[in-house]
Design an enzyme around this catalytic site. Structure first.
Site, PDB file in Angstrom:
ATOM      1  N   GLY A 141      -3.444   4.307   7.591  1.00 50.74           N
ATOM      2  CA  GLY A 141      -2.510   3.192   7.636  1.00 50.74           C
ATOM      3  C   GLY A 141      -1.991   3.024   9.063  1.00 50.74           C
ATOM      4  CG  MET A 196     -11.267   3.634   1.612  1.00 50.60           C
ATOM      5  SD  MET A 196      -9.813   3.591   2.661  1.00 50.60           S
ATOM      6  CE  MET A 196      -8.532   3.657   1.422  1.00 50.60           C
ATOM      7  CG  ASP A 225      -6.388  -2.623   2.938  1.00 50.57           C
ATOM      8  OD1 ASP A 225      -5.327  -2.403   3.548  1.00 50.57           O
ATOM      9  OD2 ASP A 225      -6.948  -1.771   2.220  1.00 50.57           O
ATOM     10  N   GLY A 226      -5.216  -4.099   6.044  1.00 41.94           N
ATOM     11  CA  GLY A 226      -5.117  -3.366   7.302  1.00 41.94           C
ATOM     12  C   GLY A 226      -4.455  -4.151   8.426  1.00 41.94           C
ATOM     13  CG  ASP A 280      -5.093   2.594   0.598  1.00 39.51           C
ATOM     14  OD1 ASP A 280      -6.059   1.824   0.508  1.00 39.51           O
ATOM     15  OD2 ASP A 280      -3.986   2.254   1.078  1.00 39.51           O
ATOM     16  CG  MET A 304      -8.147   7.525   2.162  1.00 37.39           C
ATOM     17  SD  MET A 304      -7.164   7.629   3.660  1.00 37.39           S
ATOM     18  CE  MET A 304      -6.595   5.944   3.796  1.00 37.39           C
ATOM     19  CG  HIS A 330      -9.211   0.459  -0.833  1.00 43.66           C
ATOM     20  ND1 HIS A 330      -8.659   0.271   0.419  1.00 43.66           N
ATOM     21  CD2 HIS A 330     -10.563   0.451  -0.651  1.00 43.66           C
ATOM     22  CE1 HIS A 330      -9.631   0.171   1.315  1.00 43.66           C
ATOM     23  NE2 HIS A 330     -10.790   0.278   0.691  1.00 43.66           N
ATOM     24  CG  MET A 382     -11.814  -2.277   4.581  1.00 42.01           C
ATOM     25  SD  MET A 382     -10.185  -1.978   3.875  1.00 42.01           S
ATOM     26  CE  MET A 382      -9.378  -1.041   5.172  1.00 42.01           C
ATOM     27  CB  SER A 426       3.059  -0.136   8.502  1.00 45.63           C
ATOM     28  OG  SER A 426       1.954   0.727   8.503  1.00 45.63           O
ATOM     29  CG  HIS A 486      -3.917  -1.424  -1.698  1.00 42.84           C
ATOM     30  ND1 HIS A 486      -5.032  -2.145  -2.054  1.00 42.84           N
ATOM     31  CD2 HIS A 486      -4.310  -0.607  -0.695  1.00 42.84           C
ATOM     32  CE1 HIS A 486      -6.055  -1.789  -1.299  1.00 42.84           C
ATOM     33  NE2 HIS A 486      -5.647  -0.841  -0.464  1.00 42.84           N
ATOM     34  CB  SER A 538      -0.902   0.004   1.235  1.00 46.72           C
ATOM     35  OG  SER A 538      -1.440   1.300   1.409  1.00 46.72           O
TER      36      SER A 538
HETATM   37  O1  LIG Z   1      -7.067   1.108   3.099  1.00 49.35           O
HETATM   38  C1  LIG Z   1      -6.242   1.216   3.981  1.00 49.35           C
HETATM   39  C2  LIG Z   1      -6.522   2.070   5.173  1.00 49.35           C
HETATM   40  O2  LIG Z   1      -7.733   2.675   5.034  1.00 49.35           O
HETATM   41  C3  LIG Z   1      -5.023   0.429   3.884  1.00 49.35           C
HETATM   42  O3  LIG Z   1      -4.718   0.038   2.570  1.00 49.35           O
HETATM   43  C4  LIG Z   1      -3.790   0.860   4.640  1.00 49.35           C
HETATM   44  O4  LIG Z   1      -3.016   1.753   3.931  1.00 49.35           O
HETATM   45  C5  LIG Z   1      -2.963  -0.350   4.987  1.00 49.35           C
HETATM   46  O5  LIG Z   1      -1.905   0.059   5.778  1.00 49.35           O
HETATM   47  P1  LIG Z   1      -1.257  -0.855   6.921  1.00 49.35           P
HETATM   48  O6  LIG Z   1      -2.341  -1.154   7.907  1.00 49.35           O
HETATM   49  O7  LIG Z   1      -0.790  -2.108   6.214  1.00 49.35           O
HETATM   50  O8  LIG Z   1      -0.169  -0.010   7.454  1.00 49.35           O
HETATM   51 FE   LIG Z   2      -6.568   0.028   1.258  1.00 49.03          FE
END
Ligand SMILES: O=C(CO)[C@@H](O)[C@H](O)COP(=O)(O)O
Ligand SMILES: [Fe+2]
Length: 220
Positions: free
Chosen positions: A144, A68, A175-176, A35, A37, A66, A137, A198, A33, A8
């Site tokens: 993140g 959001m 994801d997450g 993201d 937002m 993705h 999710m 991360s 990936h 990501s």
């Molecule tokens: O969509 C999202 C957050 O909303 C993710 O894609 C995060 O960016 C993932 O980050 P990590 O949790 O792996 O640091």
């Molecule tokens: Fe994401």
């Protein structure tokens, strides 16, 4: 089944983005990936079409977008034109989910549907015949670096069962909060596309990608 790592970009160092992307590509990450937002569906604002357009030319990786974003149907064509290969929308963000998926398909792109932690997997049932990917999710969307929600494991198992029952070749992305120490649990539960922000960009993206890929390859 094919197991794919999707680093990501949200966690990347943007002053040397192209180099960071290359390090993930060279070590086996097939997707990136991306993201998006909007400050409405989620509290934060990230990046959009111009950034996607600019990075698209710098890598062969699949652009896994993705969204959001509230009412993402408004932006599907813009992201398709900017270089998205897969466009994932949130079930919770759409007035008409089917119309939104159809728009993605009409643009010639793969369509994904995502659910937030509080949304029951059963709500995906009307869309199983339409989508190429389901994104579960495992944190609240918006940021993140959050901690993996443990209840996600049961939901991943359930969604994998739903996919098997429907008989279609649907990818299951999670994801997450996924790191080297919990990725195997997520894979075992049934995920085959792993998003990691991360865990990949916090440190050496090349080494981190390599280490995550070793874990994914055990499942191939
Ligand atoms: O969509 C999202 C957050 O909303 C993710 O894609 C995060 O960016 C993932 O980050 P990590 O949790 O792996 O640091
Ligand atoms: Fe994401």
């Amino acid at each position: 089944m094919k197991y794919i790592l999707a680093p990501s970009l949200l966690a990347a160092d943007f002053k040397c983005l192209a180099g960071q992307m290359k390090m993930t590509e060279e070590n086996g990450a097939e997707y990136l990936h991306f993201d998006v937002m909007d400050g409405m569906f989620v509290p934060s604002i990230s990046f959009g079409m111009p950034v996607l357009k600019s990075i698209k030319g710098a890598t062969e990786q699949v652009m896994d977008v993705h969204l959001m974003v509230q009412e993402p149907v408004r932006y599907v064509k813009d992201f398709a034109d900017a270089g998205a290969d897969i466009i994932t929308i949130h079930l919770e963000a759409c007035q008409d989910v089917k119309e939104t998926i159809q728009k993605i398909k009409n643009c010639g792109k793969k369509a994904g549907i995502s659910i937030c932690p509080q949304t029951d997997a059963d709500q995906l049932l009307p869309y199983m015949e339409l989508v190429d990917m389901i994104l579960v999710m495992s944190v609240q969307p918006g940021f993140g670096g959050q901690k993996f929600i443990p209840e996600s494991i049961e939901k991943i198992r359930k969604v994998r069962r739903m996919i098997t029952e429907c008989g279609r070749d649907i990818d299951l992305e999670v994801d997450g909060g996924i790191y080297q120490d919990n990725v195997e649990e997520v894979l075992k539960a049934g995920a085959n596309v792993i998003v990691a922000g991360s865990a990949v960009f916090g440190g050496d993206p090349g080494q981190n990608t390599k280490a995550m890929m070793e874990r994914l390859r055990q499942y191939e």
